[in-house]
Motif scaffolding. Structure first.
Motif, PDB file in Angstrom:
ATOM      1  N   TYR A   4      16.284 -33.723   2.534  1.00 58.52           N
ATOM      2  CA  TYR A   4      16.672 -32.380   1.876  1.00 58.52           C
ATOM      3  C   TYR A   4      16.713 -32.262   0.399  1.00 58.52           C
ATOM      4  CZ  TYR A   4      19.543 -28.220   0.630  1.00 58.52           C
ATOM      5  OH  TYR A   4      20.134 -27.365   0.093  1.00 58.52           O
ATOM      6  N   GLN A   5      17.047 -33.592  -0.208  1.00 55.64           N
ATOM      7  CA  GLN A   5      17.143 -33.610  -1.761  1.00 55.64           C
ATOM      8  C   GLN A   5      15.684 -33.796  -2.237  1.00 55.64           C
ATOM      9  OE1 GLN A   5      19.828 -33.108  -3.480  1.00 55.64           O
ATOM     10  NE2 GLN A   5      20.946 -32.724  -1.644  1.00 55.64           N
ATOM     11  N   VAL A   6      14.850 -34.575  -1.715  1.00 58.26           N
ATOM     12  CA  VAL A   6      13.421 -34.449  -1.899  1.00 58.26           C
ATOM     13  C   VAL A   6      12.913 -33.438  -1.917  1.00 58.26           C
ATOM     14  CG1 VAL A   6      11.162 -35.476  -1.035  1.00 58.26           C
ATOM     15  CG2 VAL A   6      13.135 -36.950  -1.140  1.00 58.26           C
ATOM     16  N   GLU A   7      12.950 -32.297  -0.806  1.00 58.92           N
ATOM     17  CA  GLU A   7      12.347 -31.274  -0.982  1.00 58.92           C
ATOM     18  C   GLU A   7      13.215 -30.115  -1.900  1.00 58.92           C
ATOM     19  OE1 GLU A   7      12.463 -29.811   3.520  1.00 58.92           O
ATOM     20  OE2 GLU A   7      10.718 -31.216   3.940  1.00 58.92           O
ATOM     21  N   LYS A   8      14.251 -30.330  -2.500  1.00 59.15           N
ATOM     22  CA  LYS A   8      14.876 -29.744  -3.560  1.00 59.15           C
ATOM     23  C   LYS A   8      14.498 -30.165  -4.653  1.00 59.15           C
ATOM     24  CE  LYS A   8      17.403 -26.821  -1.440  1.00 59.15           C
ATOM     25  NZ  LYS A   8      16.838 -25.431  -1.716  1.00 59.15           N
ATOM     26  N   GLY A   9      13.851 -31.300  -4.853  1.00 58.53           N
ATOM     27  CA  GLY A   9      13.133 -31.820  -6.063  1.00 58.53           C
ATOM     28  C   GLY A   9      14.398 -32.623  -6.957  1.00 58.53           C
ATOM     29  N   ASN A  10      15.454 -33.171  -6.202  1.00 59.62           N
ATOM     30  CA  ASN A  10      16.540 -33.674  -6.929  1.00 59.62           C
ATOM     31  C   ASN A  10      15.966 -35.355  -7.487  1.00 59.62           C
ATOM     32  OD1 ASN A  10      18.742 -35.528  -7.507  1.00 59.62           O
ATOM     33  ND2 ASN A  10      19.740 -34.604  -6.028  1.00 59.62           N
ATOM     34  N   PRO A  11      16.205 -35.288  -8.839  1.00 60.75           N
ATOM     35  CA  PRO A  11      15.696 -36.450  -9.688  1.00 60.75           C
ATOM     36  C   PRO A  11      16.454 -37.566  -9.404  1.00 60.75           C
ATOM     37  CG  PRO A  11      16.945 -35.179 -11.306  1.00 60.75           C
ATOM     38  CD  PRO A  11      16.799 -34.219  -9.780  1.00 60.75           C
ATOM     39  N   GLY A  12      17.546 -37.702  -8.709  1.00 57.29           N
ATOM     40  CA  GLY A  12      18.424 -38.727  -8.407  1.00 57.29           C
ATOM     41  C   GLY A  12      18.043 -39.617  -7.357  1.00 57.29           C
ATOM     42  N   VAL A  13      16.866 -39.140  -6.377  1.00 54.84           N
ATOM     43  CA  VAL A  13      16.473 -39.468  -5.316  1.00 54.84           C
ATOM     44  C   VAL A  13      15.464 -40.617  -5.665  1.00 54.84           C
ATOM     45  CG1 VAL A  13      15.087 -39.249  -2.980  1.00 54.84           C
ATOM     46  CG2 VAL A  13      16.615 -37.686  -4.138  1.00 54.84           C
ATOM     47  N   SER A  14      15.431 -41.728  -5.225  1.00 56.07           N
ATOM     48  CA  SER A  14      14.603 -43.014  -5.581  1.00 56.07           C
ATOM     49  C   SER A  14      13.066 -42.568  -5.263  1.00 56.07           C
ATOM     50  CB  SER A  14      14.894 -44.111  -4.793  1.00 56.07           C
ATOM     51  OG  SER A  14      14.318 -44.037  -3.458  1.00 56.07           O
ATOM     52  N   MET A  15      12.215 -43.130  -6.183  1.00 55.88           N
ATOM     53  CA  MET A  15      10.802 -42.958  -6.180  1.00 55.88           C
ATOM     54  C   MET A  15      10.371 -43.354  -4.620  1.00 55.88           C
ATOM     55  SD  MET A  15       8.672 -44.141  -9.360  1.00 55.88           S
ATOM     56  CE  MET A  15       7.163 -42.999  -9.737  1.00 55.88           C
ATOM     57  N   GLY A  16      10.923 -44.537  -4.379  1.00 57.12           N
ATOM     58  CA  GLY A  16      10.517 -44.930  -3.177  1.00 57.12           C
ATOM     59  C   GLY A  16      10.564 -43.939  -1.658  1.00 57.12           C
ATOM     60  N   ALA A  17      11.708 -43.033  -2.011  1.00 53.49           N
ATOM     61  CA  ALA A  17      12.124 -41.962  -0.722  1.00 53.49           C
ATOM     62  C   ALA A  17      10.722 -41.090  -1.012  1.00 53.49           C
ATOM     63  CB  ALA A  17      13.385 -41.714  -0.902  1.00 53.49           C
ATOM     64  N   TYR A  18      10.687 -40.550  -2.257  1.00 56.83           N
ATOM     65  CA  TYR A  18       9.524 -39.870  -2.535  1.00 56.83           C
ATOM     66  C   TYR A  18       8.197 -40.049  -1.861  1.00 56.83           C
ATOM     67  CZ  TYR A  18      12.044 -36.254  -5.473  1.00 56.83           C
ATOM     68  OH  TYR A  18      12.787 -35.220  -5.753  1.00 56.83           O
ATOM     69  N   ILE A  33       6.151 -30.693  -1.422  1.00 58.78           N
ATOM     70  CA  ILE A  33       6.489 -31.595  -0.243  1.00 58.78           C
ATOM     71  C   ILE A  33       6.764 -30.798   0.961  1.00 58.78           C
ATOM     72  CG2 ILE A  33       7.921 -33.417   0.511  1.00 58.78           C
ATOM     73  CD1 ILE A  33       7.676 -34.556  -2.358  1.00 58.78           C
ATOM     74  N   LYS A  34       7.763 -29.965   0.991  1.00 64.06           N
ATOM     75  CA  LYS A  34       8.245 -28.974   1.901  1.00 64.06           C
ATOM     76  C   LYS A  34       7.184 -28.312   2.705  1.00 64.06           C
ATOM     77  CE  LYS A  34      12.180 -25.873   2.876  1.00 64.06           C
ATOM     78  NZ  LYS A  34      13.172 -25.140   2.220  1.00 64.06           N
ATOM     79  N   LEU A  35       6.404 -27.573   1.654  1.00 63.63           N
ATOM     80  CA  LEU A  35       5.399 -26.867   2.436  1.00 63.63           C
ATOM     81  C   LEU A  35       4.268 -27.779   2.924  1.00 63.63           C
ATOM     82  CD1 LEU A  35       4.596 -24.419  -0.584  1.00 63.63           C
ATOM     83  CD2 LEU A  35       5.234 -23.607   1.632  1.00 63.63           C
ATOM     84  N   ALA A  36       3.962 -29.014   2.578  1.00 63.85           N
ATOM     85  CA  ALA A  36       3.322 -29.949   3.285  1.00 63.85           C
ATOM     86  C   ALA A  36       3.807 -30.405   4.620  1.00 63.85           C
ATOM     87  CB  ALA A  36       2.996 -31.070   2.321  1.00 63.85           C
ATOM     88  N   ARG A  37       4.956 -30.298   4.405  1.00 65.29           N
ATOM     89  CA  ARG A  37       5.802 -30.624   6.136  1.00 65.29           C
ATOM     90  C   ARG A  37       5.534 -29.628   6.996  1.00 65.29           C
ATOM     91  NH1 ARG A  37      10.207 -29.162   7.977  1.00 65.29           N
ATOM     92  NH2 ARG A  37      11.161 -28.547   6.207  1.00 65.29           N
ATOM     93  N   LYS A  38       5.906 -28.436   6.338  1.00 62.60           N
ATOM     94  CA  LYS A  38       5.709 -27.219   7.336  1.00 62.60           C
ATOM     95  C   LYS A  38       4.167 -27.133   7.778  1.00 62.60           C
ATOM     96  CE  LYS A  38       9.867 -24.884   5.878  1.00 62.60           C
ATOM     97  NZ  LYS A  38      10.452 -23.737   6.074  1.00 62.60           N
ATOM     98  N   ARG A  39       3.226 -27.147   6.786  1.00 61.74           N
ATOM     99  CA  ARG A  39       1.989 -26.936   7.246  1.00 61.74           C
ATOM    100  C   ARG A  39       1.568 -27.826   8.398  1.00 61.74           C
ATOM    101  NH1 ARG A  39       0.735 -27.681   1.904  1.00 61.74           N
ATOM    102  NH2 ARG A  39       0.968 -25.489   0.737  1.00 61.74           N
ATOM    103  N   ARG A  40       2.160 -29.046   8.221  1.00 62.63           N
ATOM    104  CA  ARG A  40       1.730 -30.179   9.581  1.00 62.63           C
ATOM    105  C   ARG A  40       2.888 -29.776  10.583  1.00 62.63           C
ATOM    106  NH1 ARG A  40       0.455 -31.462   4.627  1.00 62.63           N
ATOM    107  NH2 ARG A  40      -1.217 -33.299   4.472  1.00 62.63           N
ATOM    108  N   LYS A  41       3.460 -28.763  10.676  1.00 61.49           N
ATOM    109  CA  LYS A  41       4.517 -28.436  11.695  1.00 61.49           C
ATOM    110  C   LYS A  41       5.257 -29.785  12.101  1.00 61.49           C
ATOM    111  CE  LYS A  41       1.525 -24.931  13.733  1.00 61.49           C
ATOM    112  NZ  LYS A  41       1.497 -24.145  12.555  1.00 61.49           N
ATOM    113  N   LEU A  42       5.975 -30.298  11.050  1.00 61.17           N
ATOM    114  CA  LEU A  42       6.917 -31.415  11.321  1.00 61.17           C
ATOM    115  C   LEU A  42       8.164 -30.800  11.140  1.00 61.17           C
ATOM    116  CD1 LEU A  42       4.634 -34.372   9.455  1.00 61.17           C
ATOM    117  CD2 LEU A  42       5.112 -33.927  12.009  1.00 61.17           C
ATOM    118  N   THR A  43       8.959 -31.406  11.887  1.00 63.05           N
ATOM    119  CA  THR A  43      10.524 -31.271  11.715  1.00 63.05           C
ATOM    120  C   THR A  43      11.012 -32.294  10.357  1.00 63.05           C
ATOM    121  OG1 THR A  43      11.431 -32.642  13.362  1.00 63.05           O
ATOM    122  CG2 THR A  43      10.838 -30.537  14.061  1.00 63.05           C
TER     123      THR A  43
END
Length: 98
Positions: A49-63, A23-33
């Motif tokens: 930040y937690q999504v880009e770290k792969g935190n399992p506690g983040v809701s599926m909706g946020a992903y 997800i982080k790489l996809a964001r960076k490829r799109r040059k989005l902050t």
């Protein structure tokens, strides 16, 4: 209500971390902050930040919302779509006549 800590086996945590990195790489490829993605996904930067770290506690909706912002929402449909184990179990049940 106190939130539960989500514990994963190390090999499963690695999978989550890989998803976050993708997800982080996809964001960076799109040059989005992080600010742009967080605002568009209607989450705060800490959650992104937690999504880009792969935190399992983040809701599926946020992903999902982050993936939507990146134009990857259809990738969500690939989750559990190839249920090989389930099909094998079903086939065994059909063959045994139960």
């Amino acid at each position: 209500m106190k939130s539960k800590k989500h514990l994963l086996f190390p090999k499963h945590q690695k999978i989550m971390e890989q998803v976050g990195e993708n997800i982080k790489l996809a964001r960076k490829r799109r040059k989005l902050t992080t600010i742009q993605v967080a605002e568009r996904a209607d989450i705060n930067r800490t959650t992104l930040y937690q999504v880009e770290k792969g935190n399992p506690g983040v809701s599926m909706g946020a992903y999902f919302n982050v993936m939507r912002v990146l134009g990857l929402q259809d990738d969500f449909l690939k989750l559990a779509s190839d249920d090989e184990l389930g099909r094998n179990l079903q086939d065994l049940s059909l063959l045994s006549g139960k």
